[in-house]
Scaffold this motif. Structure first.
Motif, PDB file in Angstrom:
ATOM      1  N   SER A  62       0.816  -1.218   0.000  1.00  0.00           N
ATOM      2  CA  SER A  62       0.000   0.000   0.000  1.00  0.00           C
ATOM      3  C   SER A  62       0.852   1.272   0.000  1.00  0.00           C
ATOM      4  CB  SER A  62      -0.944  -0.002   1.204  1.00  0.00           C
ATOM      5  OG  SER A  62      -0.211  -0.175   2.397  1.00  0.00           O
ATOM      6  N   HIS A  63       2.165   1.111  -0.184  1.00  0.00           N
ATOM      7  CA  HIS A  63       3.111   2.224  -0.325  1.00  0.00           C
ATOM      8  C   HIS A  63       3.190   3.112   0.912  1.00  0.00           C
ATOM      9  CE1 HIS A  63       5.003   5.737  -2.634  1.00  0.00           C
ATOM     10  NE2 HIS A  63       5.876   4.763  -2.582  1.00  0.00           N
ATOM     11  N   LEU A  64       2.849   2.556   2.064  1.00  0.00           N
ATOM     12  CA  LEU A  64       3.138   3.297   3.294  1.00  0.00           C
ATOM     13  C   LEU A  64       4.652   3.330   3.497  1.00  0.00           C
ATOM     14  CD1 LEU A  64       0.377   1.979   5.698  1.00  0.00           C
ATOM     15  CD2 LEU A  64       0.642   4.309   4.856  1.00  0.00           C
ATOM     16  N   HIS A  77       1.182  -2.001 -12.468  1.00  0.00           N
ATOM     17  CA  HIS A  77       1.706  -0.689 -12.069  1.00  0.00           C
ATOM     18  C   HIS A  77       2.627  -0.830 -10.865  1.00  0.00           C
ATOM     19  CE1 HIS A  77      -0.992   1.430 -14.776  1.00  0.00           C
ATOM     20  NE2 HIS A  77      -1.924   0.584 -14.392  1.00  0.00           N
ATOM     21  N   GLY A  84       0.457   6.292  -7.655  1.00  0.00           N
ATOM     22  CA  GLY A  84      -0.908   6.768  -7.841  1.00  0.00           C
ATOM     23  C   GLY A  84      -1.741   5.771  -8.628  1.00  0.00           C
ATOM     24  N   GLU A  85      -1.181   5.310  -9.751  1.00  0.00           N
ATOM     25  CA  GLU A  85      -1.897   4.344 -10.603  1.00  0.00           C
ATOM     26  C   GLU A  85      -2.148   3.044  -9.841  1.00  0.00           C
ATOM     27  OE1 GLU A  85      -3.074   4.567 -13.909  1.00  0.00           O
ATOM     28  OE2 GLU A  85      -2.859   6.648 -13.293  1.00  0.00           O
ATOM     29  N   LEU A  87      -2.255   2.627  -6.490  1.00  0.00           N
ATOM     30  CA  LEU A  87      -3.148   2.799  -5.334  1.00  0.00           C
ATOM     31  C   LEU A  87      -4.601   2.996  -5.746  1.00  0.00           C
ATOM     32  CD1 LEU A  87      -0.891   5.044  -3.047  1.00  0.00           C
ATOM     33  CD2 LEU A  87      -1.501   2.653  -2.684  1.00  0.00           C
ATOM     34  N   ARG A  88      -4.817   3.491  -6.958  1.00  0.00           N
ATOM     35  CA  ARG A  88      -6.202   3.662  -7.419  1.00  0.00           C
ATOM     36  C   ARG A  88      -6.894   2.326  -7.598  1.00  0.00           C
ATOM     37  NH1 ARG A  88      -5.830   8.043 -12.182  1.00  0.00           N
ATOM     38  NH2 ARG A  88      -8.068   7.720 -12.314  1.00  0.00           N
ATOM     39  N   ARG A  89      -6.120   1.295  -7.801  1.00  0.00           N
ATOM     40  CA  ARG A  89      -6.701  -0.035  -8.021  1.00  0.00           C
ATOM     41  C   ARG A  89      -6.762  -0.864  -6.743  1.00  0.00           C
ATOM     42  NH1 ARG A  89      -4.467   2.157 -11.972  1.00  0.00           N
ATOM     43  NH2 ARG A  89      -5.314   1.925 -14.057  1.00  0.00           N
ATOM     44  N   LEU A 115     -10.804  11.488  -1.120  1.00  0.00           N
ATOM     45  CA  LEU A 115      -9.380  11.117  -1.235  1.00  0.00           C
ATOM     46  C   LEU A 115      -9.113  10.327  -2.518  1.00  0.00           C
ATOM     47  CD1 LEU A 115      -8.405  10.108   2.424  1.00  0.00           C
ATOM     48  CD2 LEU A 115      -7.896  12.230   1.219  1.00  0.00           C
ATOM     49  N   HIS A 116     -10.178   9.914  -3.182  1.00  0.00           N
ATOM     50  CA  HIS A 116     -10.046   9.258  -4.487  1.00  0.00           C
ATOM     51  C   HIS A 116     -10.632  10.120  -5.604  1.00  0.00           C
ATOM     52  CE1 HIS A 116      -8.317   5.277  -3.548  1.00  0.00           C
ATOM     53  NE2 HIS A 116      -8.712   5.621  -2.335  1.00  0.00           N
ATOM     54  N   GLY A 117     -10.863  11.396  -5.305  1.00  0.00           N
ATOM     55  CA  GLY A 117     -11.304  12.346  -6.331  1.00  0.00           C
ATOM     56  C   GLY A 117     -12.728  12.131  -6.807  1.00  0.00           C
TER      57      GLY A 117
ATOM     58  N   PRO B 125      -4.440   7.830  -3.748  1.00  0.00           N
ATOM     59  CA  PRO B 125      -3.593   7.847  -4.947  1.00  0.00           C
ATOM     60  C   PRO B 125      -3.083   9.233  -5.338  1.00  0.00           C
ATOM     61  CG  PRO B 125      -5.900   7.446  -5.533  1.00  0.00           C
ATOM     62  CD  PRO B 125      -5.834   7.457  -4.031  1.00  0.00           C
ATOM     63  N   PHE B 126      -3.560  10.280  -4.683  1.00  0.00           N
ATOM     64  CA  PHE B 126      -3.040  11.620  -4.994  1.00  0.00           C
ATOM     65  C   PHE B 126      -1.604  11.726  -4.495  1.00  0.00           C
ATOM     66  CE2 PHE B 126      -7.585  12.453  -5.211  1.00  0.00           C
ATOM     67  CZ  PHE B 126      -7.661  13.239  -6.347  1.00  0.00           C
TER      68      PHE B 126
END
Lengths: 261, 292
Positions: A62-64, A77, A84-85, A87-89, A115-117, B125-126
């Motif tokens: 999760s890129h923490l 990705h 970003g790409e 984490l969106r998935r 947070l996901h736009g 994801p931002f």
């Protein structure tokens, strides 16, 4: 019109590809050359005792934390280079409770949507839908603080689904719950995998959460000691069931033999 | 590695699945979400709101009344006449609200990190810099609202600036709030546990506040201690207070403006680096967050 499931959109790319990942906390090695892949639309169990490295692995996925050795790809990705790409998935249910207790269920989910736009109008529709999915539609305006542990977990799962992820990570999602809540949540996730084609990566140390048809990755002392369908893992370990196989595999782990720190 | 069964490759090298990029609308949605959440949290924590007002009001109503005769203030820019001591310390008390609010944000981020809430923000994801700036802006908006409530109460206490000053001070409050919020953000990356926050009070908030012209003009400090005067001149909070003070009278104190902008950039850049998973301090300070 027939609705496309997540599985239809994945073109056979691995949902999760972990390649030779190692991670240390100072001198202590938490993960050692961990490699495995998860197929799209499958329920995969990450099985390991407490301290095996499951949460560290999830923090890297999760890129923490940054992946410093090896690589992790989510539907192709790279988590470090295209976070970003990736984490969106990804939908995540953390081991620790992460709802804001002072906010309502709706406010918690709206925050996640932003947070996901996802704009307010679309968020409202999605919130209603995901709460329906986890059978929590009636608690929309209740404060998170007023929910039971199982209900909080269901809201967290709803939150993880809100941005329509392709891969769902669940880190000990049933920890601290009663038997009925555990079974209900596990059944919900399995149903989502079947109906929506979502890939689920379910970390647990509880053998009874594993089914024979599951793909299982066994982690012990930071290394992968087994990776495959449950029946294959049982056979390879020369055991009668996954519980026995797990015990044998954990005993044989490198650290258990004094091979790692 | 002991691996009796290894999974086969599952299209790992296949082409990544594309998704539409985030546009400006999505970024604004995210910013709004963080602002709304911070506002809701603030409104839900009434004690925090009340204590944020009680602190400066105590200084205004009690401290200033008591020290009015002791601490005389000569005519110094931007004042063109003698002013009441209450009037003199009002910009400093605005700065105090911003300072405490910035540190409160820092405390709330450490708390969020310990409780796990911070993760929901960090796995968005931002870009992380954007998330941190959003968080910072949200904190600044909340703290400016507190300042205006304080100024409204002070108005009824007959502590008044020129009417236009209330509008002119807004950009100054925003810039000062940004600088102090960015400092709070940076500190939150350095503080390992919630318990360490008492140290922030003792080593950051109080020295910054007292070694500044918030309560007494710097010429008075210079008279009594040239060394302390030097320290005050090195304190970024000094410039935040002066920026606010001059703005109340429709003036820009250019040195203060430059210093505040400069320190904002430094603190924010350092905080972004500290929260960057590849370079940051948080990764080294935070545990795995679970026992798995």
């Amino acid at each position: 019109m027939q609705q496309m499931t997540v599985l239809d959109q994945t073109n056979g790319t691995a949902a999760l590809d972990v390649a030779a990942v190692s991670h240390s906390y100072g001198p202590k090695k938490a993960l050692d050359t961990v490699s495995f892949a998860i197929a799209p639309g499958t329920f995969t169990v990450l099985l390991g005792l407490n301290g095996a490295g499951k949460t560290t692995l999830f923090s890297l996925i999760s890129h923490l934390y940054d992946t410093r050795q090896g690589s992790i790809r989510i539907f192709g990705h790279d988590v470090t280079r295209a976070s970003g790409e990736a984490l969106r998935r990804l939908g995540i249910v953390f081991q620790a409770r992460t709802l804001d207790l002072d906010l309502s269920v709706h406010q918690n989910l709206s925050y996640h949507a932003s947070l996901h736009g996802i704009g307010a109008r679309e968020a409202r529709k999605r919130i209603a839908a995901v709460l329906e999915t986890v059978d929590m539609a009636g608690r929309l305006n209740d404060k998170a603080r007023s929910l039971s542990g199982g209900q909080m977990r269901r809201v967290e799962i709803a939150r993880a689904l809100l941005h329509r992820p392709h891969l769902l990570l669940l880190d000990e999602a049933t920890v601290g719950l009663d038997v009925q809540s555990r079974a209900g949540i596990l059944a919900d996730i399995r149903r989502l995998v079947r109906s929506e084609g979502i890939s689920a990566f379910w970390a647990t140390h509880l053998i009874d959460e594993v089914e024979d048809s599951d793909h299982v990755v066994v982690l012990a002392e930071g290394t992968v000691v087994a990776d495959g369908v449950v029946s294959d893992v049982v056979r390879a370990a020369n055991a009668n069931n996954i519980g026995e196989a797990f015990s044998k595999l954990v005993r044989k782990a490198p650290a258990a033999q004094g091979a790692t720190a | 590695m002991n691996s009796p069964v290894q999974g086969k490759s599952i299209g790992a090298s296949a082409t990544p699945i594309a998704a539409p990029d985030f546009g400006l609308y999505n970024y604004l949605v995210c910013l709004k979400g963080v602002l709304v959440r911070e506002g809701l949290r603030f409104l839900n924590q009434r004690e925090r709101f009340i204590s944020s007002l009680v602190r400066p009001l105590l200084w205004l109503f009690i401290f200033a009344a008591g020290f009015r005769q002791v601490l005389g203030v000569s005519i110094i820019p931007p004042y063109k006449t003698y002013v009441l001591y209450e009037v003199y310390i009002t910009p400093g008390l605005c700065g105090m609200i911003l300072l405490f609010s910035g540190m409160q944000s820092s405390l709330s981020m450490v708390y969020d990190r310990e409780m796990g809430n911070m993760r929901t923000l960090l796995v968005s994801p931002f870009p992380r810099w954007f998330l941190l700036v959003s968080k910072l802006l949200a904190g600044v908006v909340v703290s400016i609202a507190q300042v205006y409530v304080f100024l409204a109460i002070a108005w009824f206490w007959d502590v008044k600036a020129p009417p236009v000053g209330y509008l002119m001070v807004l950009p100054a409050l925003f810039l000062a709030g940004l600088m102090l919020g960015a400092l709070g953000l940076l500190l939150s990356s350095l503080i390992k546990q919630l318990e360490n926050f008492a140290g922030v009070m003792n080593f950051v908030i109080f020295p910054m506040y007292f070694a500044s012209p918030a309560l007494y003009p710097l010429w008075r400090v210079q008279e009594s201690s040239p060394l302390l005067h030097k320290i005050c001149q090195l304190n970024p909070f000094t410039y935040a207070v002066e920026l606010i003070r001059f703005a109340f009278y429709g003036q820009i104190e250019w040195t203060s403006l430059a210093v505040v902008i400069g320190f904002t950039a430094i603190f924010l850049a350092a905080a972004i680096i500290a929260y960057d998973p590849s370079r940051g301090l948080v990764i080294r300070k935070q545990d795995a967050g679970g026992n798995g």
